[in-house]
Design a protein around this motif. Sequence first.
Motif, PDB file in Angstrom:
ATOM      1  N   THR A 306      38.844  44.965   5.458  1.00 14.07           N
ATOM      2  CA  THR A 306      39.315  43.711   6.052  1.00 14.07           C
ATOM      3  C   THR A 306      40.646  43.863   6.781  1.00 14.07           C
ATOM      4  O   THR A 306      41.263  42.880   7.177  1.00 14.07           O
ATOM      5  CB  THR A 306      39.449  42.621   4.967  1.00 14.07           C
ATOM      6  OG1 THR A 306      40.306  43.090   3.925  1.00 14.07           O
ATOM      7  CG2 THR A 306      38.098  42.276   4.395  1.00 14.07           C
ATOM      8  N   GLY A 307      41.131  45.086   6.944  1.00 18.09           N
ATOM      9  CA  GLY A 307      42.357  45.303   7.688  1.00 18.09           C
ATOM     10  C   GLY A 307      43.362  46.158   6.942  1.00 18.09           C
ATOM     11  O   GLY A 307      43.088  46.664   5.848  1.00 18.09           O
ATOM     12  N   ILE A 308      44.536  46.311   7.534  1.00 18.10           N
ATOM     13  CA  ILE A 308      45.608  47.098   6.922  1.00 18.10           C
ATOM     14  C   ILE A 308      46.296  46.258   5.860  1.00 18.10           C
ATOM     15  O   ILE A 308      46.842  45.194   6.152  1.00 18.10           O
ATOM     16  CB  ILE A 308      46.624  47.553   7.984  1.00 18.10           C
ATOM     17  CG1 ILE A 308      45.941  48.453   9.022  1.00 18.10           C
ATOM     18  CG2 ILE A 308      47.791  48.285   7.337  1.00 18.10           C
ATOM     19  CD1 ILE A 308      46.827  48.774  10.221  1.00 18.10           C
ATOM     20  N   ALA A 309      46.273  46.748   4.617  1.00 22.96           N
ATOM     21  CA  ALA A 309      46.839  45.992   3.507  1.00 22.96           C
ATOM     22  C   ALA A 309      48.316  46.306   3.283  1.00 22.96           C
ATOM     23  O   ALA A 309      49.066  45.453   2.810  1.00 22.96           O
ATOM     24  CB  ALA A 309      46.064  46.283   2.220  1.00 22.96           C
ATOM     25  N   ARG A 310      48.727  47.535   3.608  1.00 25.63           N
ATOM     26  CA  ARG A 310      50.127  47.912   3.385  1.00 25.63           C
ATOM     27  C   ARG A 310      50.543  48.946   4.416  1.00 25.63           C
ATOM     28  O   ARG A 310      49.801  49.876   4.719  1.00 25.63           O
ATOM     29  CB  ARG A 310      50.318  48.476   1.974  1.00 25.63           C
ATOM     30  CG  ARG A 310      51.764  48.895   1.648  1.00 25.63           C
ATOM     31  CD  ARG A 310      51.899  49.376   0.204  1.00 25.63           C
ATOM     32  NE  ARG A 310      51.732  48.300  -0.734  1.00 25.63           N
ATOM     33  CZ  ARG A 310      52.727  47.540  -1.207  1.00 25.63           C
ATOM     34  NH1 ARG A 310      53.959  47.745  -0.812  1.00 25.63           N
ATOM     35  NH2 ARG A 310      52.477  46.573  -2.066  1.00 25.63           N
ATOM     36  N   VAL A 311      51.746  48.752   4.935  1.00 24.43           N
ATOM     37  CA  VAL A 311      52.368  49.701   5.854  1.00 24.43           C
ATOM     38  C   VAL A 311      53.601  50.262   5.176  1.00 24.43           C
ATOM     39  O   VAL A 311      54.488  49.497   4.772  1.00 24.43           O
ATOM     40  CB  VAL A 311      52.765  49.029   7.185  1.00 24.43           C
ATOM     41  CG1 VAL A 311      53.475  50.034   8.091  1.00 24.43           C
ATOM     42  CG2 VAL A 311      51.549  48.425   7.872  1.00 24.43           C
ATOM     43  N   THR A 312      53.665  51.581   5.025  1.00 27.18           N
ATOM     44  CA  THR A 312      54.830  52.232   4.426  1.00 27.18           C
ATOM     45  C   THR A 312      55.369  53.241   5.416  1.00 27.18           C
ATOM     46  O   THR A 312      54.700  54.202   5.766  1.00 27.18           O
ATOM     47  CB  THR A 312      54.461  52.938   3.107  1.00 27.18           C
ATOM     48  OG1 THR A 312      53.849  51.996   2.211  1.00 27.18           O
ATOM     49  CG2 THR A 312      55.703  53.530   2.460  1.00 27.18           C
ATOM     50  N   LYS A 313      56.596  53.000   5.865  1.00 27.13           N
ATOM     51  CA  LYS A 313      57.228  53.899   6.833  1.00 27.13           C
ATOM     52  C   LYS A 313      58.373  54.638   6.138  1.00 27.13           C
ATOM     53  O   LYS A 313      59.230  54.029   5.502  1.00 27.13           O
ATOM     54  CB  LYS A 313      57.783  53.095   8.012  1.00 27.13           C
ATOM     55  CG  LYS A 313      58.733  53.853   8.940  1.00 27.13           C
ATOM     56  CD  LYS A 313      58.031  54.941   9.727  1.00 27.13           C
ATOM     57  CE  LYS A 313      59.015  55.744  10.578  1.00 27.13           C
ATOM     58  NZ  LYS A 313      59.803  54.944  11.522  1.00 27.13           N
ATOM     59  N   CYS A 314      58.375  55.944   6.267  1.00 24.29           N
ATOM     60  CA  CYS A 314      59.444  56.774   5.715  1.00 24.29           C
ATOM     61  C   CYS A 314      60.271  57.317   6.871  1.00 24.29           C
ATOM     62  O   CYS A 314      59.799  58.167   7.631  1.00 24.29           O
ATOM     63  CB  CYS A 314      58.861  57.917   4.883  1.00 24.29           C
ATOM     64  SG  CYS A 314      57.884  57.358   3.474  1.00 24.29           S
ATOM     65  N   HIS A 315      61.499  56.797   7.025  1.00 28.44           N
ATOM     66  CA  HIS A 315      62.381  57.227   8.109  1.00 28.44           C
ATOM     67  C   HIS A 315      63.080  58.518   7.714  1.00 28.44           C
ATOM     68  O   HIS A 315      64.102  58.507   7.045  1.00 28.44           O
ATOM     69  CB  HIS A 315      63.428  56.150   8.401  1.00 28.44           C
ATOM     70  CG  HIS A 315      62.896  54.944   9.086  1.00 28.44           C
ATOM     71  ND1 HIS A 315      62.319  53.894   8.398  1.00 28.44           N
ATOM     72  CD2 HIS A 315      62.828  54.608  10.401  1.00 28.44           C
ATOM     73  CE1 HIS A 315      61.943  52.967   9.254  1.00 28.44           C
ATOM     74  NE2 HIS A 315      62.237  53.373  10.479  1.00 28.44           N
ATOM     75  N   ASP A 316      62.518  59.611   8.122  1.00 28.10           N
ATOM     76  CA  ASP A 316      63.130  60.916   7.877  1.00 28.10           C
ATOM     77  C   ASP A 316      62.588  61.878   8.923  1.00 28.10           C
ATOM     78  O   ASP A 316      61.447  62.343   8.821  1.00 28.10           O
ATOM     79  CB  ASP A 316      62.810  61.412   6.469  1.00 28.10           C
ATOM     80  CG  ASP A 316      63.467  62.750   6.152  1.00 28.10           C
ATOM     81  OD1 ASP A 316      64.112  63.323   7.050  1.00 28.10           O
ATOM     82  OD2 ASP A 316      63.326  63.230   5.012  1.00 28.10           O
ATOM     83  N   PRO A 317      63.371  62.199   9.941  1.00 32.48           N
ATOM     84  CA  PRO A 317      62.895  63.085  11.007  1.00 32.48           C
ATOM     85  C   PRO A 317      62.379  64.427  10.498  1.00 32.48           C
ATOM     86  O   PRO A 317      61.481  65.016  11.101  1.00 32.48           O
ATOM     87  CB  PRO A 317      64.141  63.270  11.885  1.00 32.48           C
ATOM     88  CG  PRO A 317      64.956  62.040  11.656  1.00 32.48           C
ATOM     89  CD  PRO A 317      64.740  61.699  10.205  1.00 32.48           C
ATOM     90  N   ALA A 318      62.922  64.907   9.380  1.00 29.46           N
ATOM     91  CA  ALA A 318      62.505  66.208   8.852  1.00 29.46           C
ATOM     92  C   ALA A 318      61.060  66.207   8.379  1.00 29.46           C
ATOM     93  O   ALA A 318      60.443  67.277   8.246  1.00 29.46           O
ATOM     94  CB  ALA A 318      63.434  66.629   7.711  1.00 29.46           C
ATOM     95  N   LEU A 319      60.497  65.031   8.121  1.00 28.28           N
ATOM     96  CA  LEU A 319      59.115  64.969   7.650  1.00 28.28           C
ATOM     97  C   LEU A 319      58.130  65.486   8.691  1.00 28.28           C
ATOM     98  O   LEU A 319      57.057  65.985   8.336  1.00 28.28           O
ATOM     99  CB  LEU A 319      58.753  63.531   7.256  1.00 28.28           C
ATOM    100  CG  LEU A 319      59.392  63.001   5.970  1.00 28.28           C
ATOM    101  CD1 LEU A 319      59.105  61.514   5.810  1.00 28.28           C
ATOM    102  CD2 LEU A 319      58.880  63.780   4.759  1.00 28.28           C
ATOM    103  N   ALA A 320      58.464  65.357   9.961  1.00 26.76           N
ATOM    104  CA  ALA A 320      57.551  65.844  11.008  1.00 26.76           C
ATOM    105  C   ALA A 320      57.232  67.317  10.804  1.00 26.76           C
ATOM    106  O   ALA A 320      56.075  67.747  10.922  1.00 26.76           O
ATOM    107  CB  ALA A 320      58.158  65.600  12.388  1.00 26.76           C
ATOM    108  N   ALA A 321      58.249  68.116  10.492  1.00 24.53           N
ATOM    109  CA  ALA A 321      58.030  69.549  10.278  1.00 24.53           C
ATOM    110  C   ALA A 321      57.127  69.795   9.077  1.00 24.53           C
ATOM    111  O   ALA A 321      56.305  70.723   9.094  1.00 24.53           O
ATOM    112  CB  ALA A 321      59.368  70.255  10.100  1.00 24.53           C
TER     113      ALA A 321
END
Length: 351
Positions: A306-321
């Motif tokens: 029925t859709g997106i229930a939760r959005v969790t954003k982790c602000h950490d540029p190092a996570l891309a690596a």
Amino acid sequence: MTTDADPAAVGRARTFAAETEPFRRELLAHCYRMAGSAQDAEDLVQETYLRAWRSYAGFEGRSSMRTWLYRIATNVCLSAMTSRPVRLLPSGLTGPVDRADGPPSLAGPGEVSWLEPLPDAWIARPDDDPAAVAVERESVRLALIAGLQHLPPRQRAILILRDVLAFSALETAELLGTTTAAVKSGLQRARVRLDDVGPTDLLEPTDERARALLEGYIAAFERSDARLLEQVLRADATLEATPFRDWQSGRAACIDVLDTYVLGAPGDWRMIATTANGQPAAIVYRRDAGGVLRADGVVVLAVTATGIARVTKCHDPALAASFGFPPALPSSADGVGSTSSGRQVRPFLSR
């Protein structure tokens, strides 16, 4: 002066590697469940293998290699937990903010240790059995990991060993050096405390509906279009982002914050689809003052039919690596995102 390596020692090392390496990925998942951090989990697995090698000569095969390694890994984690703060998400700190009167408030430096996402590629093999992959994904979902961190370390270990890894009460007691009565009591208390870990009807990230919702969320940011968020977020959706203390509950509150303080102008954001914690996710890039798209962190979506229930954003540029992506995108990447090329986003009407 150099000497040839001892053939017996070399043979023992090769045997040790052959017998223990097949369990490395599942031990990494186990340590992640305990620690709530992918980087910490890597360190804990390294310590596990170091201790295992030191004790290998005394391993008599009274238990399986897998059980022996889990005993070491669990005790390594428990020892580490005594000196490390609990990792949390904003929803574990306080209640939601219904409507923001200003930008979300940041936690102070060192005030909170934040939960970190886990790249699916760290624990899954391409040739794994699909059923086993589904079980593994469910056992590392972000809401479950967040809930586990609120349990005392030994209760956390008991619940993981019994309910996730399916060790018997006797095996768990032997792993932890305690009694079966203590295990049963600890498991009961842990289950009571872990009574709400978010939606249980999450879609697999390979599901077409999940992919469509992820595409819609990405398109909303890359086009700076809040109307697309209305299409993909559930009415009861929640939004949280580290290192901000505030979080929102309800589609209207989520869109209000995103539209007012985050979306910006078309082209400010670029997202690349991936998976994390057995859920659809995206590596997030944001355009800086010089026009360069630089890594901004990772967003993980809890997606249902029925859709997106939760959005969790982790602000950490190092996570891309950690996910295998670069710290910045080349200028040639502009406009070639999964939704920014201008093709129509698959429609999805949320409830």
